[in-house]
Design an enzyme around this catalytic site. Structure first.
Site, PDB file in Angstrom:
ATOM      1  N   ARG A  51      54.483  22.566  34.672  1.00  0.00           N
ATOM      2  CA  ARG A  51      55.688  21.806  34.977  1.00  0.00           C
ATOM      3  C   ARG A  51      55.568  20.340  34.584  1.00  0.00           C
ATOM      4  O   ARG A  51      56.552  19.669  34.359  1.00  0.00           O
ATOM      5  CB  ARG A  51      55.932  21.863  36.489  1.00  0.00           C
ATOM      6  CG  ARG A  51      57.003  22.824  36.869  1.00  0.00           C
ATOM      7  CD  ARG A  51      57.029  22.959  38.347  1.00  0.00           C
ATOM      8  NE  ARG A  51      55.673  23.130  38.872  1.00  0.00           N
ATOM      9  CZ  ARG A  51      55.402  23.468  40.119  1.00  0.00           C
ATOM     10  NH1 ARG A  51      56.346  23.633  40.981  1.00  0.00           N
ATOM     11  NH2 ARG A  51      54.159  23.616  40.521  1.00  0.00           N
ATOM     12  N   LYS A 182      29.811  37.585  36.098  1.00  0.00           N
ATOM     13  CA  LYS A 182      28.499  36.947  36.283  1.00  0.00           C
ATOM     14  C   LYS A 182      27.435  37.830  35.653  1.00  0.00           C
ATOM     15  O   LYS A 182      27.460  39.055  35.778  1.00  0.00           O
ATOM     16  CB  LYS A 182      28.213  36.727  37.773  1.00  0.00           C
ATOM     17  CG  LYS A 182      29.094  35.628  38.375  1.00  0.00           C
ATOM     18  CD  LYS A 182      28.657  35.270  39.770  1.00  0.00           C
ATOM     19  CE  LYS A 182      29.692  34.412  40.483  1.00  0.00           C
ATOM     20  NZ  LYS A 182      29.600  32.984  40.226  1.00  0.00           N
ATOM     21  N   GLU A 216      27.927  30.061  50.889  1.00  0.00           N
ATOM     22  CA  GLU A 216      28.264  28.789  50.233  1.00  0.00           C
ATOM     23  C   GLU A 216      27.935  27.637  51.167  1.00  0.00           C
ATOM     24  O   GLU A 216      28.035  27.787  52.386  1.00  0.00           O
ATOM     25  CB  GLU A 216      29.755  28.746  49.906  1.00  0.00           C
ATOM     26  CG  GLU A 216      30.185  29.802  48.933  1.00  0.00           C
ATOM     27  CD  GLU A 216      31.653  29.646  48.584  1.00  0.00           C
ATOM     28  OE1 GLU A 216      31.940  28.988  47.581  1.00  0.00           O
ATOM     29  OE2 GLU A 216      32.495  30.154  49.328  1.00  0.00           O
ATOM     30  N   HIS A 240      35.670  39.903  45.604  1.00  0.00           N
ATOM     31  CA  HIS A 240      34.313  39.779  45.051  1.00  0.00           C
ATOM     32  C   HIS A 240      33.309  40.726  45.720  1.00  0.00           C
ATOM     33  O   HIS A 240      32.571  41.441  45.045  1.00  0.00           O
ATOM     34  CB  HIS A 240      33.780  38.353  45.220  1.00  0.00           C
ATOM     35  CG  HIS A 240      34.687  37.283  44.676  1.00  0.00           C
ATOM     36  ND1 HIS A 240      35.404  37.444  43.524  1.00  0.00           N
ATOM     37  CD2 HIS A 240      34.984  36.034  45.124  1.00  0.00           C
ATOM     38  CE1 HIS A 240      36.106  36.338  43.281  1.00  0.00           C
ATOM     39  NE2 HIS A 240      35.868  35.474  44.240  1.00  0.00           N
ATOM     40  N   LYS A 339      31.413  29.847  54.517  1.00  0.00           N
ATOM     41  CA  LYS A 339      31.350  28.462  54.036  1.00  0.00           C
ATOM     42  C   LYS A 339      30.442  27.690  54.990  1.00  0.00           C
ATOM     43  O   LYS A 339      30.291  28.075  56.149  1.00  0.00           O
ATOM     44  CB  LYS A 339      32.742  27.833  54.062  1.00  0.00           C
ATOM     45  CG  LYS A 339      33.783  28.617  53.265  1.00  0.00           C
ATOM     46  CD  LYS A 339      34.148  27.896  51.992  1.00  0.00           C
ATOM     47  CE  LYS A 339      35.192  28.637  51.204  1.00  0.00           C
ATOM     48  NZ  LYS A 339      34.962  28.627  49.753  1.00  0.00           N
TER      49      LYS A 339
END
Ligand code: BG6
Length: 489
Positions: A51, A182, A216, A240, A339
């Site tokens: 945009r 991966k 993570e 995943h 996380k």
């Protein structure tokens, strides 16, 4: 042996959402790397679309900055970078209206070359963009690439898939799950199907259980808006982690063709024992991080990062999953992701059953069962934990040591990012590493009852301190089965 770089046919790649984060961090660097090694033919064109009002020069400046930020100086080659930038052009376009489409159509012309549309946008634009592509007569023979999230539930995934499917046939739809690109994930197939050693043992008679961890250290970063509506189960497990589970658990496909592999993965998804009703509380754990610390210092809790005092969105999920099949009955798969965990590590650990009888006396020490660890990141590689004799005199003492293969040590080449392989697979028309519609929907069917039970529960997610391995109930999930999470120092 096939050459390392397989030349591809000339192509036109239109990236919608070209000025967004995914394009800057992943797509532009991946395309640059493929160009730099000579895989991208001279005639190939990359057209940015979004945009934002911008001209070619503006988009080229954006791409240059992205490359400077996301490709290390050592990997940047000025001449190659100039050549790459020259390929770029830009069309401001409004997905739901008519602005920009005639310009895009004129740019693409009537060429017969491979045409790819990459939707690096939010899923709410998938339908309008596909519709625009169709309405302006640009879809013929074109391929479309979409990013997750494909829906937020089974019903919304079907709506998204229907909107894409109204314009593109399934064999020209490429649903990206970047984990499948991966290197080590594909090595899982090599390990299983190019070696005679593992496959005879690859079943419940010899494998006690499997663990899949995707941890993570990052928190919300700039993605609060998306993440708080998704949570760990939707963001990581539905796609995943279930894809990794499929590659570990599937039967050997008859050959490595896209549908042969995807048929086998689908069978796994369909044989997962449903987790519904009371079983949700027993077999799943959801957590949310509180303030804590990581290697670089103190970090805020999820709610503070979010800027809202209350949210039940999980930043950690752990599950015990069973597979109703002859091969896997009695061998649970434990999955976890989160996380703000202590380290960034993604790995699959296959725990073999203990030996049936020991010939050693007690002074030899305990005999640990063999473990195979397939490490996706960081330091990709494979470790097989074996028992050996501790060297030297002093009787028979046994010790567990890894047979350790680090890919960085064995192969002295740069490990390409998943997007490099996946983008070139789209150009080559190879769908093996992309999710088919029925796979995505089967994964949602499995996940949805867990999401519903969590949403209906008045209990908030279990808290865990940032920088730890999740709530204590995640440890308890395995302890109940007399097992522990595999964590290497
Ligand atoms: C994405 C998720 O799909 O994968 C992110 O949306 C996550 O939340 C990322 O951080 C992890 O990918 P990688 O390749 O860094 O392990």
């Amino acid at each position: 042996m096939a050459p390392r770089i397989i030349a591809v046919e000339p192509f036109d790649l239109v990236v919608f959402g070209a000025t967004g984060d995914l394009a800057a961090r992943k797509l532009i660097p991946a395309l640059y790397h493929r160009d730099e090694v000579g895989q991208v033919p001279a005639e190939a064109r990359i057209i940015g679309a979004s945009r934002r009002m911008m001209d070619d020069a503006g988009f080229r400046a954006f791409a240059r900055e992205a490359l400077e930020r996301h490709v290390s100086a050592a990997e940047r080659n000025e001449a190659a970078l100039e050549r790459f930038i020259e390929r770029l052009s830009y069309v401001p376009i409004s997905a739901g209206a008519d602005e920009g489409w005639p310009q895009l159509a004129a740019l693409l012309g009537r060429s017969e070359r491979i045409r790819i549309f990459y939707l690096a946008t939010g899923p709410e634009l998938f339908g309008p963009i596909c519709e625009g592509i169709g309405r302006h007569g640009l879809a013929q023979n074109a391929r479309i690439v979409v990013e997750k999230p494909i829906g937020k539930s089974l019903a919304s995934a079907r709506t998204v898939n229907d909107a894409i499917g109204a314009v593109f046939p399934e064999d020209r739809i490429y649903r990206i799950d970047h984990y499948l690109g991966k290197e080590t994930v594909q090595n899982l197939m090599a390990l299983r199907f190019a070696n005679a050693l593992f496959e005879p043992l690859w079943n419940a008679s010899h494998i006690d259980h499997v663990q899949i961890t995707v941890a993570e250290t990052l928190g919300l970063e700039t993605r609060a808006g998306y993440y708080d509506t998704a949570g760990a189960l939707r963001d990581m497990v539905q796609n995943h982690i279930l894809q990794l589970l499929c590659l570990v658990a599937m039967e050997p496909p008859t050959r490595l063709s896209a549908d042969a592999v995807r048929d086998e993965k689908l069978k796994v998804l369909k044989s997962l024992t449903p987790i519904t009703g009371d079983r949700v509380a027993d077999l799943t754990v959801r957590g949310q991080y509180r303030a804590g610390a990581n290697a670089s210092g103190p970090v805020r809790g999820y709610l503070e990062e979010l800027g809202r005092p209350e949210s039940h969105t999980e930043t950690f999920a752990a599950l015990r999953v069973d597979i109703d099949s002859w091969r896997w009955a009695g061998t649970p798969f434990y999955l976890r992701t989160g996380k703000r965990l202590p380290s960034r590590v993604s790995e699959i650990m296959v725990a073999f059953r203990p030996i049936p009888h020991s010939v050693f006396d007690r002074s030899a020490g305990p005999i640990a069962a063999n473990r195979l660890v397939i490490r996706l990141q960081p330091d990709e590689g494979v470790k097989l934990w074996l028992m050996i004799k501790d060297p030297g005199p002093g009787g028979m003492r046994l010790r567990q040591v890894p047979l350790d293969m680090s890919f960085a040590d064995v192969f002295e080449t740069r490990n390409p990012d998943a997007y490099e392989r996946l983008l070139m697979d789209v150009v080559r028309g190879n769908q093996t590493l992309f999710m088919r519609r029925d796979e995505v929907e089967a994964a949602w069917s499995f996940i949805e009852p867990i999401l519903d039970a969590w949403a209906a529960s008045p209990e908030p997610p279990r808290p865990y301190t940032a920088g730890t391995w999740g709530p204590t109930s995640s440890v308890a999930l395995l302890e109940r089965d007399r097992r522990t999470w595999h964590e290497e120092a």
